[in-house]
Write a protein that holds these residues in place. Structure first.
Motif, PDB file in Angstrom:
ATOM      1  N   GLY A  20       5.037  20.688  -8.495  1.00 58.74           N
ATOM      2  CA  GLY A  20       6.342  21.169  -8.068  1.00 58.74           C
ATOM      3  C   GLY A  20       7.497  20.450  -8.748  1.00 58.74           C
ATOM      4  N   SER A  21       8.689  20.739  -8.257  1.00 59.18           N
ATOM      5  CA  SER A  21       9.903  20.163  -8.833  1.00 59.18           C
ATOM      6  C   SER A  21       9.992  18.669  -8.533  1.00 59.18           C
ATOM      7  CB  SER A  21      11.134  20.863  -8.258  1.00 59.18           C
ATOM      8  OG  SER A  21      11.250  20.588  -6.869  1.00 59.18           O
ATOM      9  N   ALA A  22      10.913  18.009  -9.234  1.00 60.16           N
ATOM     10  CA  ALA A  22      11.107  16.571  -9.002  1.00 60.16           C
ATOM     11  C   ALA A  22      11.503  16.308  -7.563  1.00 60.16           C
ATOM     12  CB  ALA A  22      12.171  16.033  -9.961  1.00 60.16           C
ATOM     13  N   PHE A  23      12.384  17.136  -7.010  1.00 62.28           N
ATOM     14  CA  PHE A  23      12.830  16.952  -5.633  1.00 62.28           C
ATOM     15  C   PHE A  23      11.666  17.095  -4.655  1.00 62.28           C
ATOM     16  CE2 PHE A  23      14.817  17.557  -1.640  1.00 62.28           C
ATOM     17  CZ  PHE A  23      16.092  17.021  -1.726  1.00 62.28           C
ATOM     18  N   HIS A  24      10.828  18.104  -4.863  1.00 58.66           N
ATOM     19  CA  HIS A  24       9.679  18.342  -3.986  1.00 58.66           C
ATOM     20  C   HIS A  24       8.701  17.171  -4.045  1.00 58.66           C
ATOM     21  CE1 HIS A  24       6.602  20.673  -1.856  1.00 58.66           C
ATOM     22  NE2 HIS A  24       5.746  20.235  -2.772  1.00 58.66           N
ATOM     23  N   ARG A  25       8.413  16.681  -5.242  1.00 63.30           N
ATOM     24  CA  ARG A  25       7.460  15.580  -5.390  1.00 63.30           C
ATOM     25  C   ARG A  25       7.959  14.318  -4.686  1.00 63.30           C
ATOM     26  NH1 ARG A  25       7.811  17.054 -10.758  1.00 63.30           N
ATOM     27  NH2 ARG A  25       8.701  15.018 -11.289  1.00 63.30           N
ATOM     28  N   VAL A  26       9.232  13.985  -4.901  1.00 60.25           N
ATOM     29  CA  VAL A  26       9.777  12.775  -4.297  1.00 60.25           C
ATOM     30  C   VAL A  26       9.822  12.898  -2.776  1.00 60.25           C
ATOM     31  CG1 VAL A  26      11.866  11.364  -4.081  1.00 60.25           C
ATOM     32  CG2 VAL A  26      11.089  12.088  -6.333  1.00 60.25           C
ATOM     33  N   SER A  27      10.231  14.045  -2.261  1.00 64.26           N
ATOM     34  CA  SER A  27      10.357  14.230  -0.812  1.00 64.26           C
ATOM     35  C   SER A  27       9.024  14.037  -0.107  1.00 64.26           C
ATOM     36  CB  SER A  27      10.914  15.628  -0.504  1.00 64.26           C
ATOM     37  OG  SER A  27      12.216  15.775  -1.001  1.00 64.26           O
ATOM     38  N   PHE A  28       7.976  14.717  -0.591  1.00 65.76           N
ATOM     39  CA  PHE A  28       6.684  14.631   0.093  1.00 65.76           C
ATOM     40  C   PHE A  28       5.999  13.292  -0.175  1.00 65.76           C
ATOM     41  CE2 PHE A  28       7.368  19.008   0.940  1.00 65.76           C
ATOM     42  CZ  PHE A  28       6.600  19.288   2.067  1.00 65.76           C
ATOM     43  N   ALA A  29       6.197  12.735  -1.355  1.00 63.14           N
ATOM     44  CA  ALA A  29       5.637  11.407  -1.622  1.00 63.14           C
ATOM     45  C   ALA A  29       6.261  10.378  -0.690  1.00 63.14           C
ATOM     46  CB  ALA A  29       5.870  11.018  -3.080  1.00 63.14           C
ATOM     47  N   PHE A  30       7.578  10.457  -0.506  1.00 58.89           N
ATOM     48  CA  PHE A  30       8.267   9.528   0.389  1.00 58.89           C
ATOM     49  C   PHE A  30       7.815   9.731   1.835  1.00 58.89           C
ATOM     50  CE2 PHE A  30      11.915   8.827   3.269  1.00 58.89           C
ATOM     51  CZ  PHE A  30      11.990   7.448   3.166  1.00 58.89           C
ATOM     52  N   GLY A  31       7.714  10.978   2.284  1.00 60.46           N
ATOM     53  CA  GLY A  31       7.303  11.241   3.655  1.00 60.46           C
ATOM     54  C   GLY A  31       5.917  10.695   3.958  1.00 60.46           C
ATOM     55  N   ILE A  32       4.955  10.966   3.085  1.00 63.10           N
ATOM     56  CA  ILE A  32       3.572  10.529   3.318  1.00 63.10           C
ATOM     57  C   ILE A  32       3.460   9.008   3.232  1.00 63.10           C
ATOM     58  CG2 ILE A  32       1.216  10.623   2.397  1.00 63.10           C
ATOM     59  CD1 ILE A  32       1.922  13.486   1.395  1.00 63.10           C
ATOM     60  N   LEU A  36       0.829  -1.207   0.000  1.00 62.31           N
ATOM     61  CA  LEU A  36       0.000   0.000   0.000  1.00 62.31           C
ATOM     62  C   LEU A  36       0.863   1.257   0.000  1.00 62.31           C
ATOM     63  CD1 LEU A  36      -2.777  -1.021   2.573  1.00 62.31           C
ATOM     64  CD2 LEU A  36      -3.034  -0.778   0.093  1.00 62.31           C
ATOM     65  N   ALA A  37       1.935   1.240   0.788  1.00 59.51           N
ATOM     66  CA  ALA A  37       2.818   2.401   0.864  1.00 59.51           C
ATOM     67  C   ALA A  37       3.540   2.642  -0.463  1.00 59.51           C
ATOM     68  CB  ALA A  37       3.831   2.209   1.996  1.00 59.51           C
ATOM     69  N   ALA A  38       3.997   1.564  -1.110  1.00 58.97           N
ATOM     70  CA  ALA A  38       4.702   1.721  -2.386  1.00 58.97           C
ATOM     71  C   ALA A  38       3.780   2.283  -3.465  1.00 58.97           C
ATOM     72  CB  ALA A  38       5.276   0.375  -2.831  1.00 58.97           C
ATOM     73  N   ILE A  39       2.546   1.791  -3.495  1.00 60.68           N
ATOM     74  CA  ILE A  39       1.575   2.309  -4.468  1.00 60.68           C
ATOM     75  C   ILE A  39       1.300   3.787  -4.214  1.00 60.68           C
ATOM     76  CG2 ILE A  39      -0.829   2.148  -5.233  1.00 60.68           C
ATOM     77  CD1 ILE A  39      -0.622  -0.896  -4.645  1.00 60.68           C
ATOM     78  N   ALA A  40       1.147   4.149  -2.936  1.00 63.06           N
ATOM     79  CA  ALA A  40       0.902   5.547  -2.588  1.00 63.06           C
ATOM     80  C   ALA A  40       2.078   6.429  -2.994  1.00 63.06           C
ATOM     81  CB  ALA A  40       0.646   5.661  -1.081  1.00 63.06           C
ATOM     82  N   PHE A  41       3.299   5.929  -2.801  1.00 61.38           N
ATOM     83  CA  PHE A  41       4.485   6.710  -3.150  1.00 61.38           C
ATOM     84  C   PHE A  41       4.519   7.015  -4.648  1.00 61.38           C
ATOM     85  CE2 PHE A  41       8.880   6.495  -4.797  1.00 61.38           C
ATOM     86  CZ  PHE A  41       9.374   7.666  -4.249  1.00 61.38           C
ATOM     87  N   ILE A  42       4.321   5.994  -5.465  1.00 62.97           N
ATOM     88  CA  ILE A  42       4.376   6.199  -6.923  1.00 62.97           C
ATOM     89  C   ILE A  42       3.259   7.142  -7.370  1.00 62.97           C
ATOM     90  CG2 ILE A  42       4.156   5.055  -9.159  1.00 62.97           C
ATOM     91  CD1 ILE A  42       5.450   2.585  -7.875  1.00 62.97           C
ATOM     92  N   ALA A  43       2.060   6.950  -6.833  1.00 66.49           N
ATOM     93  CA  ALA A  43       0.931   7.797  -7.226  1.00 66.49           C
ATOM     94  C   ALA A  43       1.180   9.253  -6.844  1.00 66.49           C
ATOM     95  CB  ALA A  43      -0.351   7.285  -6.571  1.00 66.49           C
ATOM     96  N   LEU A  44       1.680   9.469  -5.624  1.00 65.62           N
ATOM     97  CA  LEU A  44       1.929  10.841  -5.173  1.00 65.62           C
ATOM     98  C   LEU A  44       3.053  11.492  -5.977  1.00 65.62           C
ATOM     99  CD1 LEU A  44       1.643  10.276  -1.320  1.00 65.62           C
ATOM    100  CD2 LEU A  44       0.132  11.695  -2.723  1.00 65.62           C
ATOM    101  N   GLU A  45       4.103  10.716  -6.296  1.00 66.14           N
ATOM    102  CA  GLU A  45       5.215  11.280  -7.071  1.00 66.14           C
ATOM    103  C   GLU A  45       4.730  11.736  -8.452  1.00 66.14           C
ATOM    104  OE1 GLU A  45       8.598  11.987  -9.434  1.00 66.14           O
ATOM    105  OE2 GLU A  45       7.144  10.408  -9.878  1.00 66.14           O
ATOM    106  N   LEU A  46       3.775  11.015  -9.013  1.00 66.43           N
ATOM    107  CA  LEU A  46       3.253  11.372 -10.325  1.00 66.43           C
ATOM    108  C   LEU A  46       2.249  12.522 -10.275  1.00 66.43           C
ATOM    109  CD1 LEU A  46       2.708   7.791 -11.818  1.00 66.43           C
ATOM    110  CD2 LEU A  46       4.552   9.396 -12.374  1.00 66.43           C
ATOM    111  N   LEU A  47       1.519  12.649  -9.162  1.00 65.93           N
ATOM    112  CA  LEU A  47       0.406  13.593  -9.099  1.00 65.93           C
ATOM    113  C   LEU A  47       0.724  14.912  -8.406  1.00 65.93           C
ATOM    114  CD1 LEU A  47      -2.474  11.078  -8.222  1.00 65.93           C
ATOM    115  CD2 LEU A  47      -1.943  12.086 -10.460  1.00 65.93           C
ATOM    116  N   LEU A  48       1.697  14.907  -7.495  1.00 63.08           N
ATOM    117  CA  LEU A  48       1.991  16.131  -6.754  1.00 63.08           C
ATOM    118  C   LEU A  48       2.591  17.193  -7.675  1.00 63.08           C
ATOM    119  CD1 LEU A  48       3.521  14.755  -3.419  1.00 63.08           C
ATOM    120  CD2 LEU A  48       1.344  15.972  -3.695  1.00 63.08           C
TER     121      LEU A  48
END
Length: 438
Positions: free
Chosen positions: A409-421, A395-407
Protein backbone atom coordinates in the motif's frame (compact mmCIF):
# COMPACT_ATOMS: atom_id res chain seq x y z
CA UNK A 1 27.10 4.88 46.33
CA UNK A 2 25.99 1.79 44.48
CA UNK A 3 22.61 1.47 42.83
CA UNK A 4 21.67 -1.12 45.43
CA UNK A 5 22.51 1.23 48.28
CA UNK A 6 20.82 4.21 46.68
CA UNK A 7 17.61 2.28 46.12
CA UNK A 8 17.47 0.32 49.32
CA UNK A 9 14.40 -1.72 50.12
CA UNK A 10 11.50 0.27 51.60
CA UNK A 11 11.65 -1.79 54.78
CA UNK A 12 15.18 -0.48 55.42
CA UNK A 13 14.09 3.16 55.33
CA UNK A 14 13.44 4.63 58.79
CA UNK A 15 10.01 6.14 59.11
CA UNK A 16 11.47 9.43 60.33
CA UNK A 17 13.53 9.72 57.13
CA UNK A 18 10.40 9.96 55.04
CA UNK A 19 8.92 13.36 54.26
CA UNK A 20 5.17 13.52 54.80
CA UNK A 21 5.03 17.03 53.38
CA UNK A 22 5.78 15.59 49.93
CA UNK A 23 2.77 13.31 49.98
CA UNK A 24 0.50 16.01 48.61
CA UNK A 25 1.22 18.20 45.64
CA UNK A 26 0.48 21.91 46.09
CA UNK A 27 -2.85 22.80 44.43
CA UNK A 28 -1.35 25.83 42.72
CA UNK A 29 1.45 23.68 41.32
CA UNK A 30 -1.06 21.09 40.12
CA UNK A 31 -3.10 23.81 38.41
CA UNK A 32 -0.03 25.29 36.72
CA UNK A 33 1.02 21.84 35.55
CA UNK A 34 -2.43 21.16 34.10
CA UNK A 35 -2.61 24.53 32.36
CA UNK A 36 0.94 24.22 31.05
CA UNK A 37 0.36 20.72 29.70
CA UNK A 38 -2.90 21.64 27.98
CA UNK A 39 -1.48 24.88 26.60
CA UNK A 40 1.62 23.08 25.33
CA UNK A 41 -0.54 20.74 23.25
CA UNK A 42 -2.78 23.50 21.92
CA UNK A 43 0.19 25.71 21.05
CA UNK A 44 1.97 22.83 19.30
CA UNK A 45 -1.13 22.40 17.13
CA UNK A 46 -1.28 26.15 16.53
CA UNK A 47 2.33 26.30 15.36
CA UNK A 48 2.06 23.32 13.03
CA UNK A 49 -1.28 24.42 11.58
CA UNK A 50 0.16 27.88 10.93
CA UNK A 51 3.29 26.44 9.32
CA UNK A 52 1.40 23.88 7.21
CA UNK A 53 -1.20 26.32 5.91
CA UNK A 54 1.32 29.04 5.02
CA UNK A 55 4.09 26.85 3.63
CA UNK A 56 2.12 24.08 1.90
CA UNK A 57 2.74 20.31 2.11
CA UNK A 58 6.00 20.25 0.12
CA UNK A 59 7.90 22.95 2.07
CA UNK A 60 6.22 21.92 5.31
CA UNK A 61 7.78 18.49 4.83
CA UNK A 62 11.20 20.00 5.63
CA UNK A 63 9.88 21.89 8.66
CA UNK A 64 8.13 18.74 9.81
CA UNK A 65 11.41 16.87 9.43
CA UNK A 66 13.05 19.48 11.67
CA UNK A 67 10.25 19.13 14.21
CA UNK A 68 10.47 15.33 14.23
CA UNK A 69 14.27 15.25 14.15
CA UNK A 70 14.56 17.81 16.93
CA UNK A 71 12.29 15.97 19.31
CA UNK A 72 13.58 12.55 18.35
CA UNK A 73 17.14 13.59 19.20
CA UNK A 74 16.17 15.68 22.24
CA UNK A 75 14.14 12.86 23.74
CA UNK A 76 16.77 10.26 22.85
CA UNK A 77 19.70 12.25 24.27
CA UNK A 78 18.23 14.23 27.14
CA UNK A 79 15.04 12.66 28.46
CA UNK A 80 17.02 9.75 29.97
CA UNK A 81 18.95 12.40 31.91
CA UNK A 82 15.69 14.00 33.00
CA UNK A 83 14.37 10.64 34.18
CA UNK A 84 17.64 9.79 35.93
CA UNK A 85 17.55 13.10 37.79
CA UNK A 86 13.84 12.91 38.54
CA UNK A 87 13.94 9.37 39.91
CA UNK A 88 17.17 9.69 41.90
CA UNK A 89 16.24 13.06 43.42
CA UNK A 90 12.72 11.98 44.35
CA UNK A 91 14.11 8.78 45.91
CA UNK A 92 16.60 10.79 47.99
CA UNK A 93 14.01 13.40 48.97
CA UNK A 94 11.55 10.71 50.08
CA UNK A 95 14.27 9.19 52.28
CA UNK A 96 15.50 12.52 53.68
CA UNK A 97 18.83 12.29 51.86
CA UNK A 98 21.02 14.85 50.11
CA UNK A 99 20.46 14.82 46.35
CA UNK A 100 23.25 17.25 45.42
CA UNK A 101 25.67 14.47 44.38
CA UNK A 102 22.98 13.23 41.98
CA UNK A 103 22.70 16.69 40.43
CA UNK A 104 26.47 17.03 40.02
CA UNK A 105 26.87 13.63 38.35
CA UNK A 106 23.93 14.25 36.02
CA UNK A 107 25.29 17.69 35.12
CA UNK A 108 28.64 16.19 34.08
CA UNK A 109 26.90 13.56 31.99
CA UNK A 110 24.64 16.19 30.37
CA UNK A 111 27.65 18.34 29.46
CA UNK A 112 29.41 15.41 27.78
CA UNK A 113 26.29 14.45 25.82
CA UNK A 114 25.70 18.05 24.70
CA UNK A 115 29.26 18.56 23.47
CA UNK A 116 29.47 15.22 21.65
CA UNK A 117 26.07 15.62 19.97
CA UNK A 118 26.91 19.15 18.79
CA UNK A 119 30.24 18.01 17.32
CA UNK A 120 28.56 15.11 15.52
CA UNK A 121 25.84 17.33 14.05
CA UNK A 122 28.40 19.85 12.82
CA UNK A 123 30.45 17.05 11.25
CA UNK A 124 27.34 15.78 9.45
CA UNK A 125 26.13 19.23 8.41
CA UNK A 126 26.24 18.50 4.68
CA UNK A 127 24.49 15.12 4.68
CA UNK A 128 21.80 16.36 7.08
CA UNK A 129 21.18 19.53 5.05
CA UNK A 130 20.97 17.73 1.71
CA UNK A 131 19.47 14.41 2.75
CA UNK A 132 16.89 15.50 5.32
CA UNK A 133 16.17 19.20 4.75
CA UNK A 134 16.32 19.49 0.97
CA UNK A 135 19.36 21.75 0.97
CA UNK A 136 17.98 24.27 3.49
CA UNK A 137 20.96 24.95 5.76
CA UNK A 138 18.86 27.17 8.04
CA UNK A 139 16.94 24.08 9.18
CA UNK A 140 20.21 22.36 10.08
CA UNK A 141 21.33 25.42 12.06
CA UNK A 142 18.02 25.40 13.95
CA UNK A 143 18.50 21.71 14.73
CA UNK A 144 21.96 22.32 16.25
CA UNK A 145 20.92 25.35 18.31
CA UNK A 146 17.58 23.94 19.38
CA UNK A 147 19.06 20.64 20.47
CA UNK A 148 21.55 22.44 22.72
CA UNK A 149 18.66 24.42 24.22
CA UNK A 150 16.71 21.26 24.93
CA UNK A 151 19.74 19.86 26.74
CA UNK A 152 19.32 22.62 29.32
CA UNK A 153 15.53 22.31 29.24
CA UNK A 154 15.46 18.60 30.04
CA UNK A 155 18.01 19.06 32.83
CA UNK A 156 15.77 21.70 34.41
CA UNK A 157 12.77 19.37 33.99
CA UNK A 158 14.60 16.65 35.88
CA UNK A 159 15.32 18.99 38.79
CA UNK A 160 11.72 20.17 38.97
CA UNK A 161 10.29 16.66 38.64
CA UNK A 162 12.59 15.30 41.33
CA UNK A 163 11.40 17.78 43.97
CA UNK A 164 7.87 17.59 42.55
CA UNK A 165 7.72 21.28 41.68
CA UNK A 166 5.13 20.68 38.99
CA UNK A 167 4.15 24.34 38.77
CA UNK A 168 7.58 25.21 37.41
CA UNK A 169 7.34 22.28 35.01
CA UNK A 170 4.03 23.58 33.74
CA UNK A 171 5.49 27.06 33.23
CA UNK A 172 8.34 25.54 31.20
CA UNK A 173 5.93 23.68 28.93
CA UNK A 174 3.77 26.77 28.45
CA UNK A 175 6.75 29.02 27.69
CA UNK A 176 8.12 26.49 25.18
CA UNK A 177 4.86 26.45 23.21
CA UNK A 178 4.09 30.17 23.52
CA UNK A 179 7.53 31.33 22.34
CA UNK A 180 7.33 29.02 19.33
CA UNK A 181 3.98 30.45 18.22
CA UNK A 182 4.93 34.09 18.83
CA UNK A 183 8.15 33.80 16.83
CA UNK A 184 6.25 32.03 14.01
CA UNK A 185 3.55 34.73 13.65
CA UNK A 186 5.40 36.46 10.76
CA UNK A 187 4.58 33.35 8.68
CA UNK A 188 1.18 34.94 8.18
CA UNK A 189 2.87 37.55 5.98
CA UNK A 190 6.08 35.81 4.82
CA UNK A 191 5.93 32.09 3.95
CA UNK A 192 9.53 31.32 4.91
CA UNK A 193 10.82 28.03 6.37
CA UNK A 194 13.57 30.07 8.09
CA UNK A 195 10.96 31.71 10.33
CA UNK A 196 9.50 28.35 11.30
CA UNK A 197 13.00 27.01 11.99
CA UNK A 198 13.85 29.98 14.23
CA UNK A 199 10.62 29.46 16.15
CA UNK A 200 11.43 25.81 16.88
CA UNK A 201 14.97 26.60 18.03
CA UNK A 202 14.15 29.64 20.20
CA UNK A 203 11.33 27.79 21.97
CA UNK A 204 13.84 25.30 23.36
CA UNK A 205 16.02 28.03 24.84
CA UNK A 206 13.18 30.19 26.17
CA UNK A 207 11.37 27.29 27.80
CA UNK A 208 14.46 26.33 29.79
CA UNK A 209 14.88 29.87 31.12
CA UNK A 210 11.25 30.53 32.10
CA UNK A 211 11.10 28.61 35.43
CA UNK A 212 14.24 30.41 36.63
CA UNK A 213 12.28 33.66 36.61
CA UNK A 214 10.06 32.31 39.37
CA UNK A 215 10.96 32.37 43.07
CA UNK A 216 11.50 28.76 44.14
CA UNK A 217 14.16 28.88 46.85
CA UNK A 218 12.67 25.82 48.57
CA UNK A 219 13.77 23.71 45.59
CA UNK A 220 17.41 24.00 46.65
CA UNK A 221 16.44 23.14 50.23
CA UNK A 222 14.68 19.95 49.14
CA UNK A 223 17.62 18.88 46.97
CA UNK A 224 20.07 19.52 49.83
CA UNK A 225 18.06 17.42 52.26
CA UNK A 226 17.97 17.80 56.02
CA UNK A 227 21.68 18.03 56.76
CA UNK A 228 24.39 15.48 57.29
CA UNK A 229 27.05 14.12 54.99
CA UNK A 230 26.00 13.54 51.40
CA UNK A 231 26.50 10.04 50.02
CA UNK A 232 28.33 9.98 46.69
CA UNK A 233 26.44 9.28 43.49
CA UNK A 234 29.07 8.11 40.97
CA UNK A 235 28.72 8.96 37.31
CA UNK A 236 28.47 5.24 36.64
CA UNK A 237 25.25 5.04 38.64
CA UNK A 238 23.70 7.71 36.44
CA UNK A 239 24.88 5.95 33.29
CA UNK A 240 23.53 2.56 34.40
CA UNK A 241 20.05 4.02 34.66
CA UNK A 242 20.30 6.47 31.76
CA UNK A 243 21.54 3.91 29.20
CA UNK A 244 18.42 1.70 29.11
CA UNK A 245 16.29 4.84 29.50
CA UNK A 246 17.95 6.12 26.31
CA UNK A 247 16.99 2.91 24.52
CA UNK A 248 13.41 3.41 25.66
CA UNK A 249 13.39 7.04 24.54
CA UNK A 250 14.86 6.23 21.15
CA UNK A 251 12.39 3.43 20.49
CA UNK A 252 9.47 5.64 21.54
CA UNK A 253 10.55 8.28 19.06
CA UNK A 254 11.03 5.72 16.29
CA UNK A 255 7.41 4.77 16.77
CA UNK A 256 5.80 8.17 17.17
CA UNK A 257 8.01 10.24 14.83
CA UNK A 258 9.94 7.76 12.71
CA UNK A 259 7.36 7.11 9.98
CA UNK A 260 7.71 10.43 8.12
CA UNK A 261 11.49 10.29 8.50
CA UNK A 262 11.56 6.82 6.94
CA UNK A 263 9.56 8.18 4.01
CA UNK A 264 12.03 11.05 3.54
CA UNK A 265 15.04 8.75 3.80
CA UNK A 266 13.53 6.36 1.23
CA UNK A 267 13.15 9.32 -1.13
CA UNK A 268 11.14 9.30 -4.35
CA UNK A 269 9.32 11.94 -6.42
CA UNK A 270 6.62 12.55 -3.80
CA UNK A 271 8.63 11.99 -0.62
CA UNK A 272 8.37 15.59 0.66
CA UNK A 273 4.62 15.70 0.05
CA UNK A 274 3.98 12.28 1.62
CA UNK A 275 6.10 13.15 4.64
CA UNK A 276 4.30 16.48 5.08
CA UNK A 277 0.90 14.76 5.07
CA UNK A 278 2.17 12.14 7.51
CA UNK A 279 3.50 14.81 9.88
CA UNK A 280 0.15 16.57 9.80
CA UNK A 281 -1.84 13.37 10.34
CA UNK A 282 0.37 12.30 13.22
CA UNK A 283 -0.17 15.68 14.83
CA UNK A 284 -3.94 15.38 14.34
CA UNK A 285 -4.29 12.12 16.28
CA UNK A 286 -1.58 12.55 18.89
CA UNK A 287 -3.43 14.96 21.20
CA UNK A 288 -3.24 12.38 24.03
CA UNK A 289 0.55 12.32 23.66
CA UNK A 290 0.75 16.04 24.43
CA UNK A 291 -1.39 15.45 27.51
CA UNK A 292 0.85 12.57 28.52
CA UNK A 293 4.07 14.62 28.60
CA UNK A 294 2.79 16.45 31.68
CA UNK A 295 1.40 13.30 33.26
CA UNK A 296 4.66 11.47 32.62
CA UNK A 297 6.69 14.23 34.29
CA UNK A 298 4.69 13.83 37.50
CA UNK A 299 4.16 10.08 37.26
CA UNK A 300 7.77 8.93 37.62
CA UNK A 301 8.66 10.95 40.77
CA UNK A 302 5.30 10.13 42.36
CA UNK A 303 5.62 6.41 41.66
CA UNK A 304 9.22 6.51 42.90
CA UNK A 305 8.03 8.12 46.13
CA UNK A 306 5.44 5.35 46.57
CA UNK A 307 8.16 2.74 45.96
CA UNK A 308 10.55 4.40 48.42
CA UNK A 309 7.82 4.47 51.07
CA UNK A 310 6.84 0.83 50.49
CA UNK A 311 3.40 1.71 49.05
CA UNK A 312 3.41 -0.76 46.17
CA UNK A 313 -0.35 -1.28 46.14
CA UNK A 314 -0.78 2.46 45.69
CA UNK A 315 1.84 2.43 42.94
CA UNK A 316 -0.01 -0.35 41.09
CA UNK A 317 -3.39 1.37 41.40
CA UNK A 318 -2.02 4.67 40.11
CA UNK A 319 -0.36 2.96 37.14
CA UNK A 320 -3.46 1.04 36.06
CA UNK A 321 -5.74 4.05 36.55
CA UNK A 322 -3.60 6.34 34.40
CA UNK A 323 -3.22 3.68 31.69
CA UNK A 324 -6.98 3.14 31.51
CA UNK A 325 -7.76 6.86 31.34
CA UNK A 326 -5.25 7.52 28.56
CA UNK A 327 -6.31 4.45 26.59
CA UNK A 328 -9.95 5.52 26.85
CA UNK A 329 -9.07 9.01 25.64
CA UNK A 330 -7.23 7.49 22.67
CA UNK A 331 -10.25 5.32 21.85
CA UNK A 332 -12.37 8.48 21.58
CA UNK A 333 -9.77 10.02 19.27
CA UNK A 334 -9.83 6.86 17.12
CA UNK A 335 -13.62 7.01 16.87
CA UNK A 336 -13.41 10.66 15.88
CA UNK A 337 -10.74 9.90 13.27
CA UNK A 338 -12.93 7.19 11.78
CA UNK A 339 -15.93 9.52 11.64
CA UNK A 340 -14.50 12.87 10.58
CA UNK A 341 -10.74 12.37 10.20
CA UNK A 342 -10.39 13.38 6.52
CA UNK A 343 -12.63 16.42 7.05
CA UNK A 344 -10.60 17.50 10.09
CA UNK A 345 -7.38 17.17 8.08
CA UNK A 346 -8.63 19.48 5.34
CA UNK A 347 -10.04 22.03 7.80
CA UNK A 348 -6.92 22.20 9.95
CA UNK A 349 -4.17 21.97 7.36
CA UNK A 350 -5.77 23.03 4.09
CA UNK A 351 -5.66 21.68 0.55
CA UNK A 352 -3.28 18.86 -0.29
CA UNK A 353 -3.37 17.22 3.15
CA UNK A 354 -5.47 14.15 2.41
CA UNK A 355 -5.65 10.91 4.41
CA UNK A 356 -8.04 7.95 4.62
CA UNK A 357 -10.25 7.56 7.67
CA UNK A 358 -9.25 3.94 8.31
CA UNK A 359 -5.55 4.81 8.26
CA UNK A 360 -6.14 7.73 10.63
CA UNK A 361 -8.11 5.49 12.98
CA UNK A 362 -5.33 2.86 12.93
CA UNK A 363 -2.85 5.56 13.88
CA UNK A 364 -5.10 6.73 16.73
CA UNK A 365 -5.45 3.17 18.05
CA UNK A 366 -1.69 2.97 18.04
CA UNK A 367 -1.56 6.12 20.18
CA UNK A 368 -3.57 4.23 22.82
CA UNK A 369 -1.09 1.38 22.88
CA UNK A 370 1.80 3.83 22.93
CA UNK A 371 0.43 5.68 25.97
CA UNK A 372 -0.37 2.47 27.85
CA UNK A 373 3.18 1.28 27.23
CA UNK A 374 4.55 4.63 28.41
CA UNK A 375 2.53 4.45 31.62
CA UNK A 376 3.60 0.93 32.52
CA UNK A 377 7.16 1.91 31.60
CA UNK A 378 7.13 4.59 34.33
CA UNK A 379 6.19 1.94 36.89
CA UNK A 380 9.12 -0.21 35.78
CA UNK A 381 11.51 2.75 35.97
CA UNK A 382 10.24 3.61 39.46
CA UNK A 383 11.11 0.05 40.51
CA UNK A 384 14.58 0.23 38.97
CA UNK A 385 13.67 -2.16 36.11
CA UNK A 386 14.78 0.09 33.24
CA UNK A 387 16.41 -2.83 31.39
CA UNK A 388 13.21 -4.84 31.35
CA UNK A 389 11.26 -1.83 30.07
CA UNK A 390 13.84 -1.27 27.32
CA UNK A 391 13.37 -4.80 25.97
CA UNK A 392 9.66 -4.26 25.32
CA UNK A 393 10.21 -0.95 23.53
CA UNK A 394 13.04 -2.40 21.43
CA UNK A 395 10.80 -5.23 20.23
CA UNK A 396 8.12 -2.72 19.27
CA UNK A 397 10.56 -0.49 17.36
CA UNK A 398 11.93 -3.45 15.40
CA UNK A 399 8.38 -4.57 14.58
CA UNK A 400 7.47 -1.06 13.41
CA UNK A 401 10.39 -0.78 10.98
CA UNK A 402 9.86 -4.31 9.64
CA UNK A 403 6.13 -3.76 9.09
CA UNK A 404 6.68 -0.37 7.43
CA UNK A 405 9.05 -2.02 4.96
CA UNK A 406 6.96 -5.15 4.33
CA UNK A 407 3.33 -4.01 4.34
CA UNK A 408 1.71 -3.24 0.97
CA UNK A 409 0.00 0.00 0.00
CA UNK A 410 0.80 3.69 0.15
CA UNK A 411 3.39 5.21 2.48
CA UNK A 412 0.63 6.57 4.71
CA UNK A 413 -1.10 3.18 4.95
CA UNK A 414 2.13 1.34 5.77
CA UNK A 415 3.16 3.78 8.50
CA UNK A 416 -0.32 3.91 10.08
CA UNK A 417 -0.77 0.15 10.43
CA UNK A 418 2.87 -0.46 11.35
CA UNK A 419 2.56 2.13 14.13
CA UNK A 420 -0.77 0.72 15.36
CA UNK A 421 0.44 -2.88 15.56
CA UNK A 422 3.87 -2.08 17.03
CA UNK A 423 2.44 0.29 19.68
CA UNK A 424 -0.08 -2.30 20.85
CA UNK A 425 2.80 -4.78 21.08
CA UNK A 426 4.72 -2.31 23.26
CA UNK A 427 1.70 -1.87 25.53
CA UNK A 428 1.14 -5.60 25.97
CA UNK A 429 4.81 -6.38 26.67
CA UNK A 430 5.15 -3.48 29.15
CA UNK A 431 1.97 -4.49 30.98
CA UNK A 432 3.20 -8.07 31.24
CA UNK A 433 6.53 -6.87 32.65
CA UNK A 434 4.77 -4.82 35.33
CA UNK A 435 2.57 -7.81 36.17
CA UNK A 436 5.63 -10.04 36.64
CA UNK A 437 7.27 -7.49 38.98
CA UNK A 438 4.15 -6.58 40.96
Amino acid sequence: MSTTTALATPEAVPAEARRPRLEAVDKRDAALMSVGTLASGVLAYAFNVLAARTLGPDVYGGVGALWAGMFLLAVLLYRPLEQTLSRAISDQVARGGDARPVVRSAARLAAVVAVVSTVVLLALWGPITDGLFGGRAVLTAALVLGLAGYGVSYFVRGLMGGVRWFGGYGVLLFADGAIRVVVALPLIFIASPAIAAAAIALAAIGGAVAPGLMDRRTTLHLIAGEGGDAEPYPLGSAIRFAAPAAVIAGCEQILVSGGPLLVLIAGGPHADHDAGVLFAATLLVRAPVFVFQGIQASLLPNLTTFEANGERARLNRATVTVALILTGFSALVAAGALAIGPFAMSVMFGAGFEAGRVDLAAMAVGIGGFLAAGTFCQALLARGRAGRAAVGWALAAIAFIALELLLPGSAFHRVSFAFGIASILAGVVSMASVWRTR
